[in-house]
Design a protein around this motif. Structure first.
Motif, PDB file in Angstrom:
ATOM      1  N   GLY A 369     -11.914  22.027  14.062  1.00  0.00           N
ATOM      2  CA  GLY A 369     -11.869  23.388  14.040  1.00  0.00           C
ATOM      3  C   GLY A 369     -11.390  24.057  15.258  1.00  0.00           C
ATOM      4  N   GLN A 370     -11.334  23.507  16.377  1.00  0.00           N
ATOM      5  CA  GLN A 370     -10.899  23.801  17.836  1.00  0.00           C
ATOM      6  C   GLN A 370      -9.447  24.018  17.891  1.00  0.00           C
ATOM      7  N   GLN A 371      -8.848  24.904  18.498  1.00  0.00           N
ATOM      8  CA  GLN A 371      -7.544  24.901  18.930  1.00  0.00           C
ATOM      9  C   GLN A 371      -7.002  23.569  19.512  1.00  0.00           C
ATOM     10  N   ALA A 372      -6.023  23.244  19.302  1.00  0.00           N
ATOM     11  CA  ALA A 372      -5.330  21.580  19.750  1.00  0.00           C
ATOM     12  C   ALA A 372      -4.890  22.001  21.036  1.00  0.00           C
ATOM     13  N   ASP A 373      -5.830  22.259  22.049  1.00  0.00           N
ATOM     14  CA  ASP A 373      -5.187  22.469  23.333  1.00  0.00           C
ATOM     15  C   ASP A 373      -5.403  20.912  24.120  1.00  0.00           C
ATOM     16  N   LEU A 374      -4.825  19.904  24.212  1.00  0.00           N
ATOM     17  CA  LEU A 374      -5.087  18.549  24.480  1.00  0.00           C
ATOM     18  C   LEU A 374      -3.988  18.072  25.537  1.00  0.00           C
ATOM     19  N   VAL A 375      -4.492  17.018  26.361  1.00  0.00           N
ATOM     20  CA  VAL A 375      -3.797  16.570  27.097  1.00  0.00           C
ATOM     21  C   VAL A 375      -4.003  15.118  27.239  1.00  0.00           C
ATOM     22  N   LEU A 376      -2.648  14.461  27.037  1.00  0.00           N
ATOM     23  CA  LEU A 376      -2.948  13.052  27.188  1.00  0.00           C
ATOM     24  C   LEU A 376      -2.600  12.089  28.630  1.00  0.00           C
ATOM     25  N   TRP A 377      -3.520  11.415  29.321  1.00  0.00           N
ATOM     26  CA  TRP A 377      -3.367  11.142  30.841  1.00  0.00           C
ATOM     27  C   TRP A 377      -2.927   9.578  30.844  1.00  0.00           C
ATOM     28  N   GLU A 378      -2.050   9.665  32.100  1.00  0.00           N
ATOM     29  CA  GLU A 378      -1.727   8.405  32.429  1.00  0.00           C
ATOM     30  C   GLU A 378      -2.768   7.518  32.977  1.00  0.00           C
ATOM     31  N   GLY A 379      -3.810   8.154  33.224  1.00  0.00           N
ATOM     32  CA  GLY A 379      -4.987   7.532  33.910  1.00  0.00           C
ATOM     33  C   GLY A 379      -6.320   8.304  34.015  1.00  0.00           C
ATOM     34  N   ASP A 380      -7.336   8.285  34.923  1.00  0.00           N
ATOM     35  CA  ASP A 380      -8.515   8.952  34.915  1.00  0.00           C
ATOM     36  C   ASP A 380      -8.018  10.205  35.515  1.00  0.00           C
ATOM     37  N   PRO A 381      -8.187  11.564  34.426  1.00  0.00           N
ATOM     38  CA  PRO A 381      -7.889  12.709  34.982  1.00  0.00           C
ATOM     39  C   PRO A 381      -8.616  13.360  36.198  1.00  0.00           C
ATOM     40  N   LEU A 382      -9.487  12.865  36.500  1.00  0.00           N
ATOM     41  CA  LEU A 382     -10.235  13.211  37.723  1.00  0.00           C
ATOM     42  C   LEU A 382      -9.814  12.666  39.059  1.00  0.00           C
ATOM     43  N   ASP A 383      -8.948  11.649  38.901  1.00  0.00           N
ATOM     44  CA  ASP A 383      -8.194  10.947  40.066  1.00  0.00           C
ATOM     45  C   ASP A 383      -6.807  11.539  40.334  1.00  0.00           C
ATOM     46  N   VAL A 384      -6.743  12.238  41.333  1.00  0.00           N
ATOM     47  CA  VAL A 384      -5.326  12.664  41.612  1.00  0.00           C
ATOM     48  C   VAL A 384      -4.180  11.572  41.821  1.00  0.00           C
ATOM     49  N   GLY A 385      -4.513  10.392  41.552  1.00  0.00           N
ATOM     50  CA  GLY A 385      -3.525   9.394  41.687  1.00  0.00           C
ATOM     51  C   GLY A 385      -2.903   9.304  40.227  1.00  0.00           C
ATOM     52  N   HIS A 386      -3.428   9.896  39.408  1.00  0.00           N
ATOM     53  CA  HIS A 386      -2.963   9.699  38.034  1.00  0.00           C
ATOM     54  C   HIS A 386      -2.541  11.029  37.286  1.00  0.00           C
ATOM     55  N   TYR A 387      -1.794  11.305  36.557  1.00  0.00           N
ATOM     56  CA  TYR A 387      -1.070  12.392  35.932  1.00  0.00           C
ATOM     57  C   TYR A 387      -1.105  12.488  34.565  1.00  0.00           C
ATOM     58  N   ALA A 388      -0.839  13.793  34.282  1.00  0.00           N
ATOM     59  CA  ALA A 388      -0.765  14.429  32.730  1.00  0.00           C
ATOM     60  C   ALA A 388       0.683  13.789  32.169  1.00  0.00           C
ATOM     61  N   GLU A 389       0.471  13.240  31.092  1.00  0.00           N
ATOM     62  CA  GLU A 389       1.803  12.388  30.524  1.00  0.00           C
ATOM     63  C   GLU A 389       2.557  13.624  29.481  1.00  0.00           C
ATOM     64  N   ARG A 390       1.387  13.903  28.608  1.00  0.00           N
ATOM     65  CA  ARG A 390       1.686  14.787  27.393  1.00  0.00           C
ATOM     66  C   ARG A 390       0.643  15.904  27.293  1.00  0.00           C
ATOM     67  N   MET A 391       0.973  17.271  26.834  1.00  0.00           N
ATOM     68  CA  MET A 391       0.049  18.324  26.656  1.00  0.00           C
ATOM     69  C   MET A 391       0.613  18.946  25.424  1.00  0.00           C
ATOM     70  N   TRP A 392      -0.414  19.472  24.697  1.00  0.00           N
ATOM     71  CA  TRP A 392      -0.155  20.299  23.458  1.00  0.00           C
ATOM     72  C   TRP A 392      -1.237  21.355  23.585  1.00  0.00           C
ATOM     73  N   LEU A 393      -0.509  22.665  23.481  1.00  0.00           N
ATOM     74  CA  LEU A 393      -1.244  23.905  23.520  1.00  0.00           C
ATOM     75  C   LEU A 393      -1.082  24.513  21.933  1.00  0.00           C
ATOM     76  N   GLY A 394      -2.440  24.722  21.322  1.00  0.00           N
ATOM     77  CA  GLY A 394      -2.372  25.255  19.988  1.00  0.00           C
ATOM     78  C   GLY A 394      -1.428  24.263  19.170  1.00  0.00           C
ATOM     79  N   GLY A 395      -1.616  22.790  19.337  1.00  0.00           N
ATOM     80  CA  GLY A 395      -0.994  21.909  18.745  1.00  0.00           C
ATOM     81  C   GLY A 395       0.660  21.669  18.994  1.00  0.00           C
ATOM     82  N   ARG A 396       1.130  22.492  19.606  1.00  0.00           N
ATOM     83  CA  ARG A 396       2.585  22.801  20.156  1.00  0.00           C
ATOM     84  C   ARG A 396       2.779  21.925  21.690  1.00  0.00           C
ATOM     85  N   ALA A 397       3.840  21.095  21.357  1.00  0.00           N
ATOM     86  CA  ALA A 397       4.146  20.144  22.731  1.00  0.00           C
ATOM     87  C   ALA A 397       4.542  21.131  23.776  1.00  0.00           C
TER      88      ALA A 397
END
Length: 422
Positions: A369-397
């Motif tokens: 039921g939530q808006q699809a604001d999602l992030v797929l990460w390459e690794g631990d999102p709280l470790d700045v050595g890793h990064y966001a691979e893909r992102m969707w806001l409202g289901g939109r890439a």
């Protein structure tokens, strides 16, 4: 206009619409086999799928069936989180901090400088170059905070999603600065801040005549403050010293005002009282040395101590927050290194700020039921050595590009260097 030209024109318009995150249509997608960090009571769901249709999360669980024609993204066990909070910033109302013509975050008026009716969201520019800079780092929403210009009562702001949309979501928040950093705006004394606040409350509640020659507020300002006094919106107070926080808690209880604290370098000293009052604190988890006498008790364990006492903890930063929103992940990771549980740190970047600003029914978690604001990460999102691979806001890439990445790639090509790969 020939038919072929009209067809080309339609294709060009469609390309523009689909290239801009705020336009076009929501995307249906199935993210398969992810480590889904829901930021809810369900916690982390390993090897799970998330189905998005019409921009809304429709199902979560292992082995979901893929509807016909839907895009499927194989996560391979990598982390999937809600889009992150960028802190209290001026993203979209500031481009270059040193160029006054590009800064719209504060109002400075000689007469009646306290202007709670000032609403910084009216100046928000969804096409700001800072928006994609933040999105590349997995940031999907921020709290636009009115900055102090002529008064310590700065004005209103609110939550904006960085999806290209022009309008804020949820209720407005009122931003106030107390303590030493606001004393020059209140007669050079922090004691005068309480005197002036009490008078403004008296005006808003009609105990001081609107036509009084000594009135601090305009008619619009009285109406605005009256809404917050009635519990419609949260008052976010930038304050650090424990003694000032104590006075703030007493004032908020007496006036029945819903508050949050930004900064709170010494908030840990009043953790039980803050927890009892249900006051969220937006801490700078990198603050461990006093920048002034209001931060003598600063400690890297601030977030952990507050959380242990039951205080809702989120993150923000005061210095150049708009251009450095990416540092919020570093703040959260630093808090984890000093005792804050990992799940609590992620909640501080997602669910907690959404709850504090009254938008948790729409964003801040991965739930049906939530808006699809999602992030797929390459690794631990709280470790700045890793990064966001893909992102969707409202289901939109969302294109993982910004002005900085475009400049990087341009000059790498000119130098004949191999293309940069994350």
């Amino acid at each position: 206009m020939t038919a072929s030209f009209r067809a080309l024109r339609r294709l060009a318009l469609l390309a523009v619409a689909t290239a801009l995150p705020g336009l076009g249509w929501a995307q249906d997608v199935l993210v398969r086999n992810a480590s889904v960090h829901t930021a809810t009571a369900r916690g982390t769901l390993d090897a799970s799928d998330v189905l998005v249709q019409g921009g809304i999360i429709r199902a979560i669980g292992p082995g979901l069936a893929a509807p016909a024609g839907i895009e499927t993204v194989e996560a391979g066990g990598r982390p999937l989180t809600p889009a992150l909070f960028g802190g209290i910033t001026d993203i979209g109302v500031e481009e270059v901090s040193g160029e006054a013509a590009t800064v719209d975050s504060a109002v400075k008026l000689e007469e009646q400088p306290q202007r709670p009716e000032f609403d910084v969201t009216l100046a928000y520019n969804p096409d700001s170059v800072l928006v994609p800079v933040a999105r590349v780092e997995g940031i999907g929403f921020t709290a636009l905070g009115a900055a102090n210009g002529g008064g310590f009562v700065a004005g209103q702001g609110g939550i904006v999603r960085l999806d290209g949309g022009a309008d804020p979501i949820g209720p407005r928040a009122l931003f106030v600065r107390l303590g030493a950093s606001g004393s020059e705006l209140s007669g050079s004394s922090r004691a005068a801040q309480w005197m002036l606040l009490d008078q403004m409350v008296a005006e808003a509640r009609g105990r001081i005549a609107a036509d009084s020659p000594h009135a601090l507020l305009t008619p619009a300002g009285r109406g605005t403050l009256a809404r917050y006094l009635a519990g419609n919106g949260r008052v976010v107070v930038r304050v650090d010293r424990a003694a000032d926080i104590r006075q703030l808690l007493r004032w908020a209880e007496r006036e029945r005002i819903r508050i949050a604290i930004a900064g709170g370098a010494e908030a840990w000293r009043l953790a039980p009282q803050l927890a009892a009052a249900g006051v969220p604190v937006f801490v700078d988890a990198l603050s461990n040395l006093p920048a002034g006498f209001d931060q003598i008790g600063a400690t890297l364990e601030n977030a952990a101590r507050l959380h242990a006492a039951g205080v809702p903890v989120s993150f923000s930063q005061d210095d150049d927050a708009s251009h450095n929103a990416r540092k919020l992940r570093q703040l959260a990771g630093n808090a984890v290194a000093h005792g804050l549980p990992w799940d609590a740190a992620l909640a501080g970047l997602t669910r907690v700020p959404a709850q504090a600003f009254g938008v948790a029914d729409r964003i801040g978690s991965i739930a049906v039921g939530q808006q699809a604001d999602l992030v797929l990460w390459e690794g631990d999102p709280l470790d700045v050595g890793h990064y966001a691979e893909r992102m969707w806001l409202g289901g939109r890439a969302v294109p993982m590009r910004s002005r900085q990445t475009e400049l990087r790639d341009r000059y790498l090509r000119q130098e004949g260097l191999p293309a940069y790969r994350r």
